[in-house]
Design a protein around this motif. Structure first.
Motif, PDB file in Angstrom:
ATOM      1  N   LEU A 180     -26.014 -19.407  17.401  1.00  0.00           N
ATOM      2  CA  LEU A 180     -26.798 -19.816  16.229  1.00  0.00           C
ATOM      3  C   LEU A 180     -27.726 -20.979  16.589  1.00  0.00           C
ATOM      4  N   GLN A 181     -27.194 -21.963  17.303  1.00  0.00           N
ATOM      5  CA  GLN A 181     -28.018 -23.118  17.676  1.00  0.00           C
ATOM      6  C   GLN A 181     -29.166 -22.699  18.591  1.00  0.00           C
ATOM      7  N   ASN A 182     -28.897 -21.718  19.471  1.00  0.00           N
ATOM      8  CA  ASN A 182     -29.962 -21.217  20.346  1.00  0.00           C
ATOM      9  C   ASN A 182     -31.098 -20.620  19.531  1.00  0.00           C
ATOM     10  N   VAL A 183     -30.752 -19.858  18.487  1.00  0.00           N
ATOM     11  CA  VAL A 183     -31.787 -19.216  17.673  1.00  0.00           C
ATOM     12  C   VAL A 183     -32.470 -20.249  16.764  1.00  0.00           C
ATOM     13  N   LEU A 184     -31.699 -21.249  16.366  1.00  0.00           N
ATOM     14  CA  LEU A 184     -32.267 -22.294  15.501  1.00  0.00           C
ATOM     15  C   LEU A 184     -33.294 -23.159  16.228  1.00  0.00           C
ATOM     16  N   LEU A 185     -33.144 -23.251  17.541  1.00  0.00           N
ATOM     17  CA  LEU A 185     -33.985 -24.182  18.318  1.00  0.00           C
ATOM     18  C   LEU A 185     -35.487 -24.025  18.023  1.00  0.00           C
ATOM     19  N   PRO A 186     -36.076 -22.818  18.177  1.00  0.00           N
ATOM     20  CA  PRO A 186     -37.513 -22.706  17.885  1.00  0.00           C
ATOM     21  C   PRO A 186     -37.830 -22.879  16.399  1.00  0.00           C
ATOM     22  N   LEU A 187     -36.894 -22.496  15.538  1.00  0.00           N
ATOM     23  CA  LEU A 187     -37.156 -22.620  14.096  1.00  0.00           C
ATOM     24  C   LEU A 187     -37.237 -24.088  13.684  1.00  0.00           C
ATOM     25  N   ARG A 188     -36.357 -24.911  14.240  1.00  0.00           N
ATOM     26  CA  ARG A 188     -36.364 -26.335  13.901  1.00  0.00           C
ATOM     27  C   ARG A 188     -37.588 -27.020  14.493  1.00  0.00           C
ATOM     28  N   LYS A 189     -38.008 -26.516  15.650  1.00  0.00           N
ATOM     29  CA  LYS A 189     -39.143 -27.155  16.333  1.00  0.00           C
ATOM     30  C   LYS A 189     -40.476 -26.797  15.673  1.00  0.00           C
ATOM     31  N   TRP A 190     -40.632 -25.546  15.276  1.00  0.00           N
ATOM     32  CA  TRP A 190     -41.961 -25.070  14.907  1.00  0.00           C
ATOM     33  C   TRP A 190     -42.146 -24.679  13.446  1.00  0.00           C
ATOM     34  N   THR A 191     -41.123 -24.821  12.591  1.00  0.00           N
ATOM     35  CA  THR A 191     -41.326 -24.515  11.171  1.00  0.00           C
ATOM     36  C   THR A 191     -40.929 -25.723  10.337  1.00  0.00           C
ATOM     37  N   ASP A 192     -41.349 -25.712   9.074  1.00  0.00           N
ATOM     38  CA  ASP A 192     -40.982 -26.826   8.189  1.00  0.00           C
ATOM     39  C   ASP A 192     -39.760 -26.467   7.350  1.00  0.00           C
ATOM     40  N   LEU A 193     -39.018 -25.474   7.786  1.00  0.00           N
ATOM     41  CA  LEU A 193     -37.856 -25.040   7.009  1.00  0.00           C
ATOM     42  C   LEU A 193     -36.785 -26.120   6.998  1.00  0.00           C
ATOM     43  N   PRO A 194     -36.177 -26.388   5.826  1.00  0.00           N
ATOM     44  CA  PRO A 194     -35.012 -27.279   5.833  1.00  0.00           C
ATOM     45  C   PRO A 194     -33.863 -26.597   6.583  1.00  0.00           C
ATOM     46  N   LEU A 195     -32.871 -27.381   6.963  1.00  0.00           N
ATOM     47  CA  LEU A 195     -31.817 -26.834   7.835  1.00  0.00           C
ATOM     48  C   LEU A 195     -31.137 -25.607   7.229  1.00  0.00           C
ATOM     49  N   ASP A 196     -30.858 -25.636   5.905  1.00  0.00           N
ATOM     50  CA  ASP A 196     -30.153 -24.490   5.319  1.00  0.00           C
ATOM     51  C   ASP A 196     -31.008 -23.216   5.384  1.00  0.00           C
ATOM     52  N   ALA A 197     -32.315 -23.380   5.149  1.00  0.00           N
ATOM     53  CA  ALA A 197     -33.194 -22.203   5.201  1.00  0.00           C
ATOM     54  C   ALA A 197     -33.357 -21.717   6.641  1.00  0.00           C
ATOM     55  N   ALA A 198     -33.483 -22.660   7.573  1.00  0.00           N
ATOM     56  CA  ALA A 198     -33.617 -22.274   8.989  1.00  0.00           C
ATOM     57  C   ALA A 198     -32.347 -21.552   9.452  1.00  0.00           C
ATOM     58  N   THR A 199     -31.194 -22.022   8.967  1.00  0.00           N
ATOM     59  CA  THR A 199     -29.929 -21.371   9.332  1.00  0.00           C
ATOM     60  C   THR A 199     -29.890 -19.949   8.776  1.00  0.00           C
ATOM     61  N   VAL A 200     -30.392 -19.788   7.547  1.00  0.00           N
ATOM     62  CA  VAL A 200     -30.450 -18.452   6.928  1.00  0.00           C
ATOM     63  C   VAL A 200     -31.285 -17.510   7.798  1.00  0.00           C
ATOM     64  N   VAL A 201     -32.448 -17.999   8.233  1.00  0.00           N
ATOM     65  CA  VAL A 201     -33.332 -17.152   9.053  1.00  0.00           C
ATOM     66  C   VAL A 201     -32.667 -16.846  10.406  1.00  0.00           C
ATOM     67  N   ALA A 202     -32.062 -17.878  11.016  1.00  0.00           N
ATOM     68  CA  ALA A 202     -31.430 -17.673  12.328  1.00  0.00           C
ATOM     69  C   ALA A 202     -30.280 -16.662  12.215  1.00  0.00           C
ATOM     70  N   LEU A 203     -29.496 -16.786  11.140  1.00  0.00           N
ATOM     71  CA  LEU A 203     -28.387 -15.835  10.952  1.00  0.00           C
ATOM     72  C   LEU A 203     -28.914 -14.425  10.708  1.00  0.00           C
ATOM     73  N   ALA A 204     -30.051 -14.335   9.986  1.00  0.00           N
ATOM     74  CA  ALA A 204     -30.642 -13.012   9.739  1.00  0.00           C
ATOM     75  C   ALA A 204     -31.096 -12.373  11.052  1.00  0.00           C
ATOM     76  N   ARG A 205     -31.640 -13.200  11.959  1.00  0.00           N
ATOM     77  CA  ARG A 205     -32.044 -12.666  13.279  1.00  0.00           C
ATOM     78  C   ARG A 205     -30.811 -12.183  14.033  1.00  0.00           C
ATOM     79  N   LEU A 206     -29.752 -12.972  13.970  1.00  0.00           N
ATOM     80  CA  LEU A 206     -28.530 -12.570  14.673  1.00  0.00           C
ATOM     81  C   LEU A 206     -27.927 -11.314  14.041  1.00  0.00           C
ATOM     82  N   ARG A 207     -28.030 -11.216  12.711  1.00  0.00           N
ATOM     83  CA  ARG A 207     -27.510 -10.023  12.025  1.00  0.00           C
ATOM     84  C   ARG A 207     -28.316  -8.799  12.458  1.00  0.00           C
ATOM     85  N   LEU A 208     -29.618  -9.003  12.642  1.00  0.00           N
ATOM     86  CA  LEU A 208     -30.494  -7.909  13.057  1.00  0.00           C
ATOM     87  C   LEU A 208     -30.045  -7.314  14.394  1.00  0.00           C
ATOM     88  N   VAL A 209     -29.520  -8.163  15.267  1.00  0.00           N
ATOM     89  CA  VAL A 209     -29.058  -7.664  16.570  1.00  0.00           C
ATOM     90  C   VAL A 209     -27.533  -7.489  16.581  1.00  0.00           C
TER      91      VAL A 209
END
Lengths: 375, 246
Positions: B94-123
């Motif tokens: 999860l932290q690996n997927v969160l890395l680019p999201l935290r760096k390059w988006t303005d998403l708050p942590l909970d929203a970034a976590t939602v997106v990262a988990l969705a990417r992981l769910r996709l795979v």
């Protein structure tokens, strides 16, 4: 800050119920605004429908946020329905629908408690101690086997290992021991000079360096240089499966990797300690000559009277045991490495910490035993 | 269909010695494009050059409408899966997927976590989100690498040997994911591979490289090349035979 590429409005539908209408381009770039605005709007429990028919573009990140909010509402007992989700928008929402993968259950990280952490630490320390003792036992058995069949020990690397641990480490060992001798000398000289005891400086520096500081400082330096290097090298070999490869080639990693390193440090640490003792004493001499204006011959005569061969022997005995301990623990920590790059880092840190702890404990034990034996 | 990646007269190699020369091709949007060739023919070197990790010796790489290989302080415009997945070992998936999201988006942590988990769910990895890379299998690492590469919804994904070293079932699952990404998300995928079943299942167009020739020796749809190419090197590759002595 540029305005987002989407709009969010609340309308009253024909049936009189409140409804959200999303329009425009929903992308991850506007994710922060989308998340906050939509969450605020959905705080009203009465909204059960969100119209996305006017959404022109929906990327994966935005779709993930929309679906997460729908799941959140569903859990709160107020489900949210997407209206007009067709074409690419519909496909994207379907792709990020957690129900598609069978589970929308939240994924929680493993719980951590203070008591659990303390227990884990204690258990880990006990396991490490057991592993090191077992490794020592294996090493003893291996040494006995190697004595019967010396050709099974890999000695091809010994020259390089001696050079790296010994010759390459000599300059820093000399410098640090000289400085330690000089600092100790200066601190001692200040106090001794007050009481007219200048002539005892050689006793103070000589005995402290030869019996305690020389072996200990040298061992600490060897731990930082060679011990850490052994743990990192063997750790990398372990995670790269090179150690397993050695086993499949019929090579015992102990004889191939550990014996040469143990042998190296058993020989090199006492030799470096002798040099360290000399340089530490020279540091004291430097202070005696410059701070106390003591002639060199006076200092050297005092040193000769104060420090016996027995004192040097006790220091060398310590350094011999220290060398074995550094090699043993570092190699064991390296071979116990798990994981990848972080595992190698942890193994190296663990090796240095455990060795330093062991050195101090051993030094205390030696001092106590020597005092009992009146050495 | 308009191409999103255009490569013109590219020369790649190490030092000043070119390994491959006169490499030119176009990759249309939403297609799966494969760079094929035997071991050591320069596939990975070409891929490193395409993603900007290595300077070309000559020629140029142009990303139409999405900027070039990213070197400035702007968000990366493409995702890359490395051969070893290259996940950060001390971070959870999860932290690996969160890395680019935290760096390059303005998403708050909970929203970034939602997106990262969705990417992981996709795979198919959401349940392993809190595990470390060392605790998961090689196939899971590759899939997590894809989730991380997908984190910012890049229009192009570069995949280096995505199914190498995986069992046939896991490899088939990964192939399915690649096709889904291209067909459903419209992601353009450039992959480097020499896994024949995967190539035939996923790829629309391909080029084949040859070290001795120092460049491209064939281009087209893989199935067509396998059936109709007159080049013995192409036939040997697709039919897993040895080359006749020259």
């Amino acid at each position: 800050m540029p305005s987002p590429g989407f709009t969010l409005a609340q309308i009253i539908a024909d049936d009189g119920s409140p409804r959200l209408v999303l329009a425009g381009s929903l992308t991850l770039a506007d994710g922060g605004a989308l998340w906050q605005q939509l969450r605020r709007a959905l705080a009203q429990q009465s909204i059960a429908v969100c119209d996305v028919s006017a959404v022109s573009r929906l990327d994966g990140g935005a779709a993930a946020l929309l679906q997460a909010l729908a799941v959140e509402r569903g859990r709160a007992g107020a489900p949210l329905r997407w209206l007009g989700a067709s074409g690419e928008v519909g496909r994207m929402l379907a792709l990020y629908d957690c129900a598609r993968s069978g589970s929308c259950a939240p994924v929680e990280p493993p719980a951590s408690t203070l008591l659990g952490d303390v227990g884990d630490f204690a258990h880990g320390a006990w396991r490490t101690t057991q592993a090191i003792l077992a490794f020592l036992g294996d090493l003893v058995v291996g040494v006995l086997a190697a004595l019967r069949r010396p050709r099974t020990v890999h000695t091809g690397e010994l020259g390089v290992l001696f050079e790296r641990a010994g010759a390459d480490g000599l300059p820093i060992v000399m410098l640090i021991n000289f400085l330690v001798g000089a600092i100790l000398g200066l601190q001692g000289a200040i106090q001794l000079h007050r009481f007219g005891g200048d002539q005892f400086l050689a006793n103070l520096v000589g005995l402290s360096v030869v019996r305690e500081l020389g072996p200990l400082m040298t061992a600490i330096l060897v731990t930082g240089r060679s011990g850490a290097a052994y743990a990192a090298e063997l750790g990398t070999m372990t995670v790269n499966e090179e150690v397993d490869a050695l086993r499949t080639l019929g090579q015992d990693p102990q004889r191939f990797l550990v014996f040469p390193r143990v042998l190296t440090l058993l020989c090199v640490v006492p030799l470096l300690t002798v040099v360290g003792d000399l340089l530490g004493s020279v540091g004291g001499l430097f202070v005696a000559m410059t701070y106390l204006d003591q002639p060199m011959v006076v200092y050297l005569q005092s040193l000769q009277q104060a420090v016996s061969l027995g004192d040097v022997g006790t220091g060398l005995l310590k350094s011999f045991v220290f060398g074995g301990t550094i090699a043993l623990v570092s190699c064991q920590r390296g071979l116990a490495t798990r994981g990848g790059a972080d595992g190698v880092g942890r193994a190296t840190t663990s090796a240095v910490v455990v060795v330093l702890f062991a050195l101090v404990v051993l030094d205390g034990v030696f001092t106590w035993v020597f005092s009992l034996l009146d050495w | 269909m308009a191409s999103v990646l255009s490569v013109r007269d590219l020369a790649v190699g190490y030092g000043k010695e070119p390994l491959l020369e006169e490499i030119s091709f176009e990759v249309p949007r939403g297609e799966v494009f494969a760079i094929l060739g035997g071991s050591g023919c320069g596939k990975s070197t070409l891929l490193r050059t395409l993603v900007g990790l290595q300077e070309p010796l000559a020629g140029r790489v142009h990303f139409r409408g999405i900027g070039g290989p990213d070197k400035a302080m702007t968000p990366p415009r493409f995702g890359v899966l490395f051969q070893s997945a290259a996940l950060l070992g001390s971070w959870t998936l999860l932290q690996n997927v969160l890395l680019p999201l935290r760096k390059w988006t303005d998403l708050p942590l909970d929203a970034a976590t939602v997106v990262a988990l969705a990417r992981l769910r996709l795979v198919g990895l959401d349940q392993a989100a809190h595990q470390l890379p060392a605790e998961v299998s090689g196939g899971m690492k590759k899939r997590a690498g894809i989730a991380r590469a997908l984190a910012l919804d890049p229009p192009i994904l570069f995949l280096d040997e995505p199914s190498a070293g995986l069992d046939p079932v896991t490899a088939a699952g990964l192939d399915e994911l690649i096709v889904t990404l291209a067909r459903t998300l419209g992601v353009t995928i450039v992959l480097v591979s020499h896994e024949l079943p995967s190539i035939l299942r996923t790829t629309d167009q391909c080029i084949m490289l040859d070290r001795a020739a120092g460049g491209i020796i064939a281009r087209g749809a893989p199935r067509e090349l396998a059936e109709r190419s007159p080049d013995p090197r192409v036939q040997a590759f697709f039919h897993r035979t040895t080359l006749p002595p020259s």
